[in-house]
Motif scaffolding. Structure first.
Motif, short mmCIF file in Angstrom:
data_model
loop_
_atom_site.label_atom_id
_atom_site.label_comp_id
_atom_site.label_asym_id
_atom_site.label_seq_id
_atom_site.Cartn_x
_atom_site.Cartn_y
_atom_site.Cartn_z
N ILE A 27 0.84 -1.20 0.00
CA ILE A 27 0.00 0.00 0.00
C ILE A 27 0.87 1.25 0.00
O ILE A 27 1.78 1.39 0.82
N GLY A 28 0.60 2.15 -0.94
CA GLY A 28 1.32 3.42 -1.00
C GLY A 28 2.73 3.32 -1.55
O GLY A 28 3.49 4.30 -1.47
N ASP A 29 3.11 2.18 -2.07
CA ASP A 29 4.46 2.02 -2.61
C ASP A 29 4.42 0.97 -3.71
O ASP A 29 3.34 0.53 -4.11
N TYR A 30 5.57 0.56 -4.17
CA TYR A 30 5.69 -0.38 -5.28
C TYR A 30 6.66 -1.49 -4.92
O TYR A 30 7.54 -1.31 -4.08
N LEU A 158 -3.92 -9.92 -0.43
CA LEU A 158 -3.09 -9.74 0.75
C LEU A 158 -2.32 -8.43 0.57
O LEU A 158 -1.60 -8.27 -0.41
N LYS A 159 -2.52 -7.52 1.48
CA LYS A 159 -1.91 -6.20 1.38
C LYS A 159 -0.96 -5.99 2.55
O LYS A 159 -1.09 -6.61 3.59
N LYS A 160 -0.01 -5.09 2.31
CA LYS A 160 0.99 -4.80 3.33
C LYS A 160 1.14 -3.28 3.43
O LYS A 160 1.27 -2.59 2.43
N GLN A 161 1.13 -2.80 4.65
CA GLN A 161 1.39 -1.39 4.92
C GLN A 161 2.37 -1.35 6.08
O GLN A 161 2.06 -1.80 7.18
N GLY A 162 3.58 -0.87 5.79
CA GLY A 162 4.64 -0.94 6.79
C GLY A 162 4.95 -2.40 7.08
O GLY A 162 5.15 -3.18 6.17
N ASN A 163 4.91 -2.80 8.34
CA ASN A 163 5.15 -4.20 8.71
C ASN A 163 3.87 -4.98 8.90
O ASN A 163 3.90 -6.15 9.27
N LYS A 164 2.73 -4.33 8.69
CA LYS A 164 1.45 -4.95 8.94
C LYS A 164 0.85 -5.52 7.65
O LYS A 164 0.78 -4.83 6.64
N LYS A 165 0.44 -6.79 7.68
CA LYS A 165 -0.23 -7.43 6.56
C LYS A 165 -1.67 -7.70 6.92
O LYS A 165 -1.98 -8.04 8.07
N TYR A 166 -2.56 -7.59 5.94
CA TYR A 166 -3.96 -7.86 6.17
C TYR A 166 -4.63 -8.31 4.88
O TYR A 166 -4.23 -7.92 3.79
#
Length: 170
Positions: A27-30, A158-166
């Motif tokens: 999320i928010g990056d590549y 499956l998404k990742k933002q920082g170290n958090k996956k959800y």
């Protein structure tokens, strides 16, 4: 629905989105390099199983990060080479990867435009629209399939933002 729950028996050609469908979507990056790439659980095994059942498996992916200068086409080639190598190690295959790096949504090659599918039809004239399935995790993927006139299955992402996956459920 998880990707390993999709029934592909009535199809002979499969189109797969990449980010959020094959690999964890950042999320928010590549995904800028191979070290950023992480397969979604069960994807490699599922592609391996499907490889013996399908005539063609293609990836169709928007890669706007190239157009933004976040990574290069060479970086993308390296990522894709490693990805395909891992899939092949498990007995799977990807016949070709089509991508669009355009910054503008007006580009026909950028999903949901049908340009990447037209490239597939040019390169693989035996592809039949009626036997083609698109699997993705987004409205853009759904609209791409609709613009072509093929079936679509939305899968959990499956998404990742920082170290958090959800998980984002389909």
């Amino acid at each position: 629905m998880k990707i390993n729950e999709v029934d592909i028996r009535k199809y002979d050609t499969l189109l797969l989105d990449r980010d959020g469908t094959i690999n964890v979507h950042i999320i928010g990056d590549y995904v800028r390099c191979w070290e950023d790439f992480e397969f979604i659980p069960n994807v490699v095994e599922t592609i391996a199983k499907w490889s013996s059942q399908l005539k063609h498996i293609f990836i169709v992916t928007n890669q706007r990060g190239i157009g933004k200068g976040k990574y290069t086409e060479n970086d993308l080639d390296i990522i894709h080479s490693h990805m395909v190598e891992e899939i092949e190690k498990s007995g799977g295959r990807i016949d070709h990867i089509y991508f669009c790096s355009s910054l503008t949504n007006d580009d026909i090659r950028r999903k949901p435009g049908r340009g990447m599918f037209d490239d597939i039809l040019h390169d693989y004239p035996d592809v039949e629209i009626s036997k083609t399935l698109m699997i993705g995790d987004s409205d853009v993927d759904r609209d791409f399939a609709k613009n072509i006139g093929i079936d679509f299955v939305r899968v959990d992402s499956l998404k990742k933002q920082g170290n958090k996956k959800y998980w984002v459920l389909a």
